[in-house]
Design an enzyme around this catalytic site. Structure first.
Site, PDB file in Angstrom:
ATOM      1  N   HIS A   6      44.188  12.815   9.464  1.00  0.00           N
ATOM      2  CA  HIS A   6      45.283  12.652  10.495  1.00  0.00           C
ATOM      3  C   HIS A   6      45.262  13.878  11.330  1.00  0.00           C
ATOM      4  CE1 HIS A   6      46.954   8.421  10.124  1.00  0.00           C
ATOM      5  NE2 HIS A   6      47.467   8.736   8.918  1.00  0.00           N
ATOM      6  N   TYR A  66      49.737   7.393  18.337  1.00  0.00           N
ATOM      7  CA  TYR A  66      50.217   6.539  17.103  1.00  0.00           C
ATOM      8  C   TYR A  66      50.810   5.394  17.364  1.00  0.00           C
ATOM      9  CZ  TYR A  66      50.745   6.599  11.981  1.00  0.00           C
ATOM     10  OH  TYR A  66      50.587   6.211  10.663  1.00  0.00           O
ATOM     11  N   HIS A 113      49.523   0.334  10.759  1.00  0.00           N
ATOM     12  CA  HIS A 113      48.957   0.017   9.252  1.00  0.00           C
ATOM     13  C   HIS A 113      48.711  -1.541   9.119  1.00  0.00           C
ATOM     14  CE1 HIS A 113      51.413   3.497   8.919  1.00  0.00           C
ATOM     15  NE2 HIS A 113      50.777   4.053   8.058  1.00  0.00           N
ATOM     16  N   ASP A 160      56.225  -0.678  12.810  1.00  0.00           N
ATOM     17  CA  ASP A 160      55.238   0.014  12.436  1.00  0.00           C
ATOM     18  C   ASP A 160      54.576   0.481  13.675  1.00  0.00           C
ATOM     19  OD1 ASP A 160      53.337   1.352  10.615  1.00  0.00           O
ATOM     20  OD2 ASP A 160      52.105  -0.521  10.646  1.00  0.00           O
ATOM     21  N   GLU A 186      44.955   5.071  12.152  1.00  0.00           N
ATOM     22  CA  GLU A 186      44.805   4.867  10.636  1.00  0.00           C
ATOM     23  C   GLU A 186      43.555   4.217  10.310  1.00  0.00           C
ATOM     24  OE1 GLU A 186      47.236   4.570   8.124  1.00  0.00           O
ATOM     25  OE2 GLU A 186      47.994   6.012   9.267  1.00  0.00           O
ATOM     26  N   ASP A 238      50.960  31.590 -16.364  1.00  0.00           N
ATOM     27  CA  ASP A 238      49.725  31.542 -16.944  1.00  0.00           C
ATOM     28  C   ASP A 238      48.758  30.445 -15.958  1.00  0.00           C
ATOM     29  OD1 ASP A 238      51.028  29.631 -19.413  1.00  0.00           O
ATOM     30  OD2 ASP A 238      49.774  28.806 -17.711  1.00  0.00           O
ATOM     31  N   GLU A 243      44.224   2.967  -4.613  1.00  0.00           N
ATOM     32  CA  GLU A 243      44.074   2.373  -5.905  1.00  0.00           C
ATOM     33  C   GLU A 243      44.540   3.157  -7.129  1.00  0.00           C
ATOM     34  OE1 GLU A 243      41.580   2.767  -4.061  1.00  0.00           O
ATOM     35  OE2 GLU A 243      40.024   3.965  -5.224  1.00  0.00           O
ATOM     36  N   ASP A 269      41.363   9.417  -1.855  1.00  0.00           N
ATOM     37  CA  ASP A 269      41.418   8.804  -0.556  1.00  0.00           C
ATOM     38  C   ASP A 269      42.464   8.980   0.304  1.00  0.00           C
ATOM     39  OD1 ASP A 269      41.145   5.371  -1.902  1.00  0.00           O
ATOM     40  OD2 ASP A 269      42.785   6.981  -2.271  1.00  0.00           O
ATOM     41  N   HIS A 274      42.864  10.657   3.585  1.00  0.00           N
ATOM     42  CA  HIS A 274      43.358  10.036   4.634  1.00  0.00           C
ATOM     43  C   HIS A 274      44.325  10.983   5.366  1.00  0.00           C
ATOM     44  CE1 HIS A 274      45.746   6.349   6.113  1.00  0.00           C
ATOM     45  NE2 HIS A 274      46.730   7.238   6.314  1.00  0.00           N
ATOM     46  N   GLU A 275      45.274  11.519   4.661  1.00  0.00           N
ATOM     47  CA  GLU A 275      46.327  12.583   5.423  1.00  0.00           C
ATOM     48  C   GLU A 275      45.596  13.712   6.163  1.00  0.00           C
ATOM     49  OE1 GLU A 275      48.962   9.791   4.164  1.00  0.00           O
ATOM     50  OE2 GLU A 275      49.022  11.245   5.835  1.00  0.00           O
ATOM     51  N   ASP A 279      35.061   3.293  -4.171  1.00  0.00           N
ATOM     52  CA  ASP A 279      35.101   1.809  -3.879  1.00  0.00           C
ATOM     53  C   ASP A 279      36.002   1.697  -2.536  1.00  0.00           C
ATOM     54  OD1 ASP A 279      38.116   1.473  -5.801  1.00  0.00           O
ATOM     55  OD2 ASP A 279      37.913   2.254  -3.908  1.00  0.00           O
ATOM     56  N   ILE A 321      49.776  -1.964 -12.671  1.00  0.00           N
ATOM     57  CA  ILE A 321      48.878  -3.349 -12.370  1.00  0.00           C
ATOM     58  C   ILE A 321      47.624  -2.622 -12.062  1.00  0.00           C
ATOM     59  CG2 ILE A 321      48.884  -5.108 -10.653  1.00  0.00           C
ATOM     60  CD1 ILE A 321      51.700  -4.934 -10.027  1.00  0.00           C
TER      61      ILE A 321
END
Ligand SMILES: O=C(NO)[C@]12CC[C@H](CC1)C2
Ligand SMILES: [Zn+2]
Length: 321
Positions: free
Chosen positions: A156, A167, A246, A241, A176, A69, A201, A148, A152-153, A196, A208
Protein backbone atom coordinates in the site's frame (compact mmCIF):
# COMPACT_ATOMS: atom_id res chain seq x y z
CA UNK A 1 24.50 8.46 16.10
CA UNK A 2 26.16 5.18 15.09
CA UNK A 3 24.02 2.08 15.44
CA UNK A 4 25.57 -0.88 17.19
CA UNK A 5 24.05 -3.64 15.04
CA UNK A 6 23.75 -6.96 16.86
CA UNK A 7 22.08 -10.21 15.88
CA UNK A 8 19.41 -11.37 18.31
CA UNK A 9 16.88 -14.14 18.12
CA UNK A 10 13.13 -13.86 18.50
CA UNK A 11 10.02 -16.00 18.54
CA UNK A 12 7.26 -15.05 16.09
CA UNK A 13 3.48 -15.19 16.34
CA UNK A 14 3.44 -18.86 15.27
CA UNK A 15 6.09 -19.76 17.87
CA UNK A 16 8.82 -19.98 15.23
CA UNK A 17 12.35 -18.80 16.11
CA UNK A 18 14.14 -16.38 13.80
CA UNK A 19 17.24 -14.22 13.76
CA UNK A 20 16.56 -10.48 14.07
CA UNK A 21 18.79 -7.44 13.82
CA UNK A 22 18.83 -5.13 16.85
CA UNK A 23 20.62 -1.96 17.97
CA UNK A 24 22.52 -2.43 21.25
CA UNK A 25 22.87 0.71 23.34
CA UNK A 26 23.61 1.26 27.07
CA UNK A 27 22.44 -2.18 28.16
CA UNK A 28 19.30 -2.40 26.01
CA UNK A 29 18.55 -4.15 22.69
CA UNK A 30 16.34 -1.90 20.55
CA UNK A 31 14.20 -3.14 17.62
CA UNK A 32 16.10 -1.08 15.07
CA UNK A 33 17.52 -2.99 12.10
CA UNK A 34 20.11 -0.85 10.36
CA UNK A 35 21.57 -3.55 8.12
CA UNK A 36 20.27 -2.33 4.76
CA UNK A 37 22.44 0.47 3.37
CA UNK A 38 21.14 3.16 5.69
CA UNK A 39 17.47 2.21 5.62
CA UNK A 40 16.35 1.66 9.22
CA UNK A 41 13.62 -0.84 10.00
CA UNK A 42 12.12 0.31 13.31
CA UNK A 43 9.41 -1.50 15.29
CA UNK A 44 7.26 0.24 17.87
CA UNK A 45 4.77 -0.63 20.61
CA UNK A 46 1.46 1.20 20.08
CA UNK A 47 -0.23 -0.27 23.18
CA UNK A 48 -0.73 3.19 24.67
CA UNK A 49 -1.73 4.89 21.41
CA UNK A 50 -5.43 5.94 21.35
CA UNK A 51 -7.28 3.86 18.75
CA UNK A 52 -8.63 6.87 16.91
CA UNK A 53 -5.09 7.53 15.93
CA UNK A 54 -4.61 5.70 12.61
CA UNK A 55 -6.45 8.59 11.03
CA UNK A 56 -4.68 11.45 12.80
CA UNK A 57 -1.28 9.74 13.19
CA UNK A 58 -0.85 12.20 16.06
CA UNK A 59 0.24 9.67 18.73
CA UNK A 60 1.83 7.05 16.42
CA UNK A 61 4.30 5.34 16.19
CA UNK A 62 4.28 4.77 20.00
CA UNK A 63 7.39 3.60 21.88
CA UNK A 64 10.38 1.92 20.22
CA UNK A 65 10.46 -1.69 21.43
CA UNK A 66 13.49 -2.98 23.29
CA UNK A 67 14.45 -5.91 25.48
CA UNK A 68 16.99 -6.23 28.27
CA UNK A 69 18.66 -9.11 26.39
CA UNK A 70 19.02 -10.29 22.77
CA UNK A 71 16.53 -13.16 23.14
CA UNK A 72 13.04 -11.80 22.43
CA UNK A 73 10.90 -14.82 23.32
CA UNK A 74 8.44 -13.19 25.73
CA UNK A 75 4.79 -13.00 24.59
CA UNK A 76 4.79 -9.21 24.07
CA UNK A 77 7.52 -9.48 21.43
CA UNK A 78 5.95 -12.14 19.16
CA UNK A 79 4.05 -9.75 16.93
CA UNK A 80 6.95 -7.27 16.93
CA UNK A 81 9.46 -9.97 15.94
CA UNK A 82 7.41 -10.84 12.84
CA UNK A 83 6.73 -7.19 11.95
CA UNK A 84 10.50 -6.55 12.19
CA UNK A 85 11.62 -9.66 10.30
CA UNK A 86 8.94 -9.54 7.60
CA UNK A 87 9.43 -5.84 6.89
CA UNK A 88 13.03 -6.82 6.11
CA UNK A 89 11.86 -9.55 3.71
CA UNK A 90 9.58 -7.06 1.93
CA UNK A 91 12.39 -4.49 1.64
CA UNK A 92 14.69 -7.21 0.25
CA UNK A 93 12.02 -8.38 -2.22
CA UNK A 94 11.60 -4.92 -3.74
CA UNK A 95 15.36 -4.25 -3.71
CA UNK A 96 16.50 -7.62 -5.12
CA UNK A 97 13.81 -7.92 -7.81
CA UNK A 98 13.41 -4.31 -8.94
CA UNK A 99 16.25 -2.31 -7.38
CA UNK A 100 13.73 -0.35 -5.31
CA UNK A 101 15.26 1.32 -2.25
CA UNK A 102 12.47 1.13 0.36
CA UNK A 103 8.81 2.16 0.19
CA UNK A 104 9.51 5.53 -1.46
CA UNK A 105 12.54 4.35 -3.50
CA UNK A 106 14.50 7.05 -1.65
CA UNK A 107 15.62 4.96 1.31
CA UNK A 108 12.95 6.02 3.81
CA UNK A 109 12.90 4.28 7.19
CA UNK A 110 10.36 1.48 7.51
CA UNK A 111 8.22 2.02 10.59
CA UNK A 112 5.87 -0.61 12.03
CA UNK A 113 3.69 -0.24 15.11
CA UNK A 114 2.23 -3.35 16.76
CA UNK A 115 -0.33 -3.89 19.57
CA UNK A 116 -2.44 -1.12 18.03
CA UNK A 117 -6.06 -0.84 19.24
CA UNK A 118 -7.91 -3.37 21.36
CA UNK A 119 -7.63 -6.94 20.02
CA UNK A 120 -8.05 -5.43 16.58
CA UNK A 121 -8.18 -7.93 13.70
CA UNK A 122 -6.92 -5.40 11.22
CA UNK A 123 -3.86 -3.58 9.89
CA UNK A 124 -3.23 -0.38 7.95
CA UNK A 125 -0.76 1.65 5.97
CA UNK A 126 -1.62 5.11 7.36
CA UNK A 127 0.21 7.12 4.71
CA UNK A 128 3.48 7.08 6.69
CA UNK A 129 3.87 3.69 8.36
CA UNK A 130 2.40 0.23 8.95
CA UNK A 131 0.06 -0.31 11.90
CA UNK A 132 -1.00 -3.77 13.17
CA UNK A 133 -3.62 -5.02 15.58
CA UNK A 134 -3.26 -8.03 17.88
CA UNK A 135 -6.41 -9.79 16.71
CA UNK A 136 -8.81 -11.32 19.23
CA UNK A 137 -7.45 -14.88 19.03
CA UNK A 138 -10.67 -16.01 17.31
CA UNK A 139 -11.08 -13.95 14.15
CA UNK A 140 -7.32 -13.64 13.91
CA UNK A 141 -4.02 -13.98 15.68
CA UNK A 142 -1.75 -10.90 15.63
CA UNK A 143 -1.74 -9.81 11.98
CA UNK A 144 2.06 -9.58 11.54
CA UNK A 145 2.21 -13.39 11.80
CA UNK A 146 1.28 -13.53 8.11
CA UNK A 147 4.05 -12.47 5.72
CA UNK A 148 1.48 -11.91 2.96
CA UNK A 149 -0.29 -9.34 5.17
CA UNK A 150 2.96 -7.50 5.95
CA UNK A 151 3.69 -7.53 2.21
CA UNK A 152 0.13 -6.34 1.59
CA UNK A 153 0.45 -3.37 3.94
CA UNK A 154 3.92 -2.31 2.78
CA UNK A 155 2.76 -2.51 -0.84
CA UNK A 156 0.00 0.00 0.00
CA UNK A 157 2.92 2.30 0.74
CA UNK A 158 4.68 1.55 -2.55
CA UNK A 159 1.41 2.11 -4.44
CA UNK A 160 0.92 5.45 -2.68
CA UNK A 161 4.36 6.64 -3.87
CA UNK A 162 3.84 5.27 -7.39
CA UNK A 163 0.45 4.92 -9.14
CA UNK A 164 -1.37 6.51 -6.18
CA UNK A 165 -4.48 4.47 -7.01
CA UNK A 166 -7.36 6.30 -5.31
CA UNK A 167 -8.91 4.15 -2.57
CA UNK A 168 -12.41 3.87 -3.96
CA UNK A 169 -14.27 2.03 -6.72
CA UNK A 170 -12.19 0.28 -9.39
CA UNK A 171 -8.93 2.16 -8.68
CA UNK A 172 -9.36 1.25 -5.01
CA UNK A 173 -10.01 -2.41 -5.87
CA UNK A 174 -6.81 -2.33 -7.96
CA UNK A 175 -5.01 -0.79 -4.98
CA UNK A 176 -6.20 -3.70 -2.84
CA UNK A 177 -5.46 -6.28 -5.55
CA UNK A 178 -1.86 -5.11 -6.07
CA UNK A 179 -1.34 -5.43 -2.31
CA UNK A 180 -2.75 -8.97 -2.31
CA UNK A 181 -0.72 -9.89 -5.40
CA UNK A 182 2.63 -8.65 -4.05
CA UNK A 183 1.82 -10.13 -0.63
CA UNK A 184 1.40 -13.47 -2.40
CA UNK A 185 4.51 -13.06 -4.59
CA UNK A 186 6.60 -12.18 -1.50
CA UNK A 187 5.27 -15.32 0.23
CA UNK A 188 6.36 -17.41 -2.79
CA UNK A 189 9.83 -15.85 -2.56
CA UNK A 190 10.45 -16.06 1.21
CA UNK A 191 8.18 -18.89 2.38
CA UNK A 192 8.14 -21.21 -0.66
CA UNK A 193 7.54 -24.25 1.55
CA UNK A 194 4.11 -22.94 2.53
CA UNK A 195 3.33 -20.44 -0.24
CA UNK A 196 -0.21 -20.49 -1.61
CA UNK A 197 -2.83 -18.26 -3.23
CA UNK A 198 -4.56 -17.56 0.08
CA UNK A 199 -4.23 -14.22 1.90
CA UNK A 200 -3.78 -14.07 5.68
CA UNK A 201 -4.14 -17.85 6.11
CA UNK A 202 -1.36 -17.92 8.72
CA UNK A 203 -3.27 -15.75 11.19
CA UNK A 204 -6.93 -15.93 10.13
CA UNK A 205 -9.24 -17.88 12.52
CA UNK A 206 -6.36 -19.69 14.28
CA UNK A 207 -8.79 -22.38 15.51
CA UNK A 208 -9.96 -23.27 11.98
CA UNK A 209 -7.57 -24.88 9.50
CA UNK A 210 -7.48 -24.21 5.79
CA UNK A 211 -9.43 -20.96 5.69
CA UNK A 212 -8.16 -17.45 4.96
CA UNK A 213 -9.16 -13.85 4.59
CA UNK A 214 -9.16 -14.02 0.75
CA UNK A 215 -8.44 -16.57 -1.98
CA UNK A 216 -6.84 -15.41 -5.25
CA UNK A 217 -7.33 -18.77 -6.95
CA UNK A 218 -11.04 -18.87 -6.21
CA UNK A 219 -12.18 -15.54 -4.73
CA UNK A 220 -15.66 -16.87 -4.01
CA UNK A 221 -14.47 -20.11 -2.34
CA UNK A 222 -15.74 -21.31 1.02
CA UNK A 223 -12.13 -21.07 2.31
CA UNK A 224 -12.31 -17.28 2.03
CA UNK A 225 -13.76 -15.26 4.89
CA UNK A 226 -14.72 -12.54 2.43
CA UNK A 227 -16.38 -14.13 -0.61
CA UNK A 228 -15.47 -12.08 -3.66
CA UNK A 229 -16.57 -12.04 -7.30
CA UNK A 230 -14.10 -13.48 -9.84
CA UNK A 231 -15.71 -12.05 -12.98
CA UNK A 232 -16.54 -8.57 -14.26
CA UNK A 233 -20.16 -9.62 -14.79
CA UNK A 234 -20.42 -10.02 -11.00
CA UNK A 235 -18.90 -6.60 -10.13
CA UNK A 236 -20.59 -5.33 -6.97
CA UNK A 237 -21.81 -1.74 -7.08
CA UNK A 238 -21.89 -0.57 -3.48
CA UNK A 239 -21.06 2.49 -1.41
CA UNK A 240 -19.78 0.27 1.43
CA UNK A 241 -16.05 -0.35 1.86
CA UNK A 242 -15.05 2.68 -0.27
CA UNK A 243 -17.11 1.28 -3.13
CA UNK A 244 -16.24 -2.36 -2.50
CA UNK A 245 -12.44 -2.17 -2.68
CA UNK A 246 -12.08 -5.40 -0.64
CA UNK A 247 -14.93 -7.04 -2.60
CA UNK A 248 -14.24 -6.26 -6.26
CA UNK A 249 -10.49 -6.82 -5.84
CA UNK A 250 -11.44 -10.49 -6.34
CA UNK A 251 -11.73 -9.85 -10.09
CA UNK A 252 -8.15 -8.57 -10.72
CA UNK A 253 -6.98 -11.04 -8.05
CA UNK A 254 -8.39 -13.94 -10.09
CA UNK A 255 -6.65 -12.59 -13.19
CA UNK A 256 -3.37 -12.36 -11.26
CA UNK A 257 -3.73 -15.95 -10.07
CA UNK A 258 -4.11 -17.07 -13.70
CA UNK A 259 -0.98 -15.14 -14.70
CA UNK A 260 1.12 -16.48 -11.80
CA UNK A 261 -0.11 -20.01 -12.46
CA UNK A 262 0.87 -19.64 -16.11
CA UNK A 263 4.26 -17.85 -16.06
CA UNK A 264 5.34 -18.09 -12.41
CA UNK A 265 5.79 -15.57 -9.57
CA UNK A 266 9.09 -14.01 -10.70
CA UNK A 267 7.95 -12.96 -14.18
CA UNK A 268 4.54 -11.92 -12.82
CA UNK A 269 6.32 -9.66 -10.33
CA UNK A 270 8.30 -7.97 -13.10
CA UNK A 271 5.15 -7.27 -15.14
CA UNK A 272 3.07 -6.09 -12.16
CA UNK A 273 5.87 -3.89 -10.77
CA UNK A 274 6.41 -2.19 -14.14
CA UNK A 275 2.67 -1.55 -14.48
CA UNK A 276 2.45 -0.14 -10.93
CA UNK A 277 5.45 2.18 -11.37
CA UNK A 278 5.25 3.15 -15.06
CA UNK A 279 1.68 3.02 -16.39
CA UNK A 280 -0.98 3.05 -13.67
CA UNK A 281 -2.19 6.36 -12.29
CA UNK A 282 -4.52 7.50 -9.48
CA UNK A 283 -7.75 7.01 -11.43
CA UNK A 284 -6.86 3.86 -13.38
CA UNK A 285 -9.76 1.39 -13.71
CA UNK A 286 -9.76 -2.37 -14.41
CA UNK A 287 -9.51 -1.87 -18.20
CA UNK A 288 -6.59 0.55 -17.72
CA UNK A 289 -4.94 -2.17 -15.63
CA UNK A 290 -5.35 -4.66 -18.49
CA UNK A 291 -3.66 -2.19 -20.85
CA UNK A 292 -0.91 -1.33 -18.32
CA UNK A 293 -0.09 -4.99 -17.68
CA UNK A 294 -0.17 -5.88 -21.39
CA UNK A 295 2.11 -2.95 -22.19
CA UNK A 296 4.46 -4.00 -19.37
CA UNK A 297 4.52 -7.59 -20.62
CA UNK A 298 5.24 -6.34 -24.15
CA UNK A 299 8.03 -4.02 -22.90
CA UNK A 300 9.75 -6.85 -21.03
CA UNK A 301 8.97 -10.03 -23.00
CA UNK A 302 7.65 -8.82 -26.36
CA UNK A 303 4.16 -8.88 -27.88
CA UNK A 304 4.54 -12.33 -29.35
CA UNK A 305 5.47 -13.97 -26.05
CA UNK A 306 3.79 -16.49 -23.77
CA UNK A 307 4.01 -13.92 -20.98
CA UNK A 308 2.01 -11.39 -23.01
CA UNK A 309 -0.53 -14.06 -23.96
CA UNK A 310 -0.83 -15.15 -20.30
CA UNK A 311 -1.86 -11.62 -19.28
CA UNK A 312 -4.21 -11.30 -22.27
CA UNK A 313 -5.90 -14.66 -21.57
CA UNK A 314 -6.19 -13.92 -17.84
CA UNK A 315 -7.96 -10.60 -18.33
CA UNK A 316 -10.15 -12.10 -21.05
CA UNK A 317 -11.08 -14.92 -18.64
CA UNK A 318 -12.33 -12.58 -15.93
CA UNK A 319 -14.18 -10.40 -18.42
CA UNK A 320 -11.95 -7.30 -18.30
CA UNK A 321 -11.78 -6.66 -22.06
O1 LIG B 1 -7.08 -5.82 3.25
C1 LIG B 1 -6.78 -5.31 4.31
N1 LIG B 1 -6.58 -4.00 4.45
O2 LIG B 1 -6.73 -3.18 3.37
C2 LIG B 1 -6.60 -6.17 5.55
C3 LIG B 1 -7.90 -6.54 6.22
C4 LIG B 1 -7.51 -7.70 7.11
C5 LIG B 1 -6.04 -7.94 6.79
C6 LIG B 1 -5.27 -6.78 7.42
C7 LIG B 1 -5.65 -5.57 6.57
C8 LIG B 1 -5.96 -7.55 5.31
ZN1 LIG C 1 -5.34 -3.44 1.96
Amino acid sequence: LATVLVKGVGKGVLGDEKEINLDYRNGKYYMIDDSRNGVKIKTYDASDVPEIDFISKYFLPGDIMYDKDDVLDEEIYKSAVDAHKYAGYVYDYYKNNFGRNSIDDKGMDIISSVHYGNNLSNAFWNGEQMVYGDGDGKTSAPLTGALDIVGHEMTHGVTAYEAGLEYQGQSGALNESFSDVFGTLIEFEYQPEKADYLCGEDVWTPNIKGDALRDLQDPGSDKAYSKQPSYMKDYVNTTDDHGGVHINSGIPNKAAYLVINSIGPKKTGQIYYRALTTYLTNKSNFYDARLALLQSAEDIYGKDSKEYRAVENAFDSVGIK
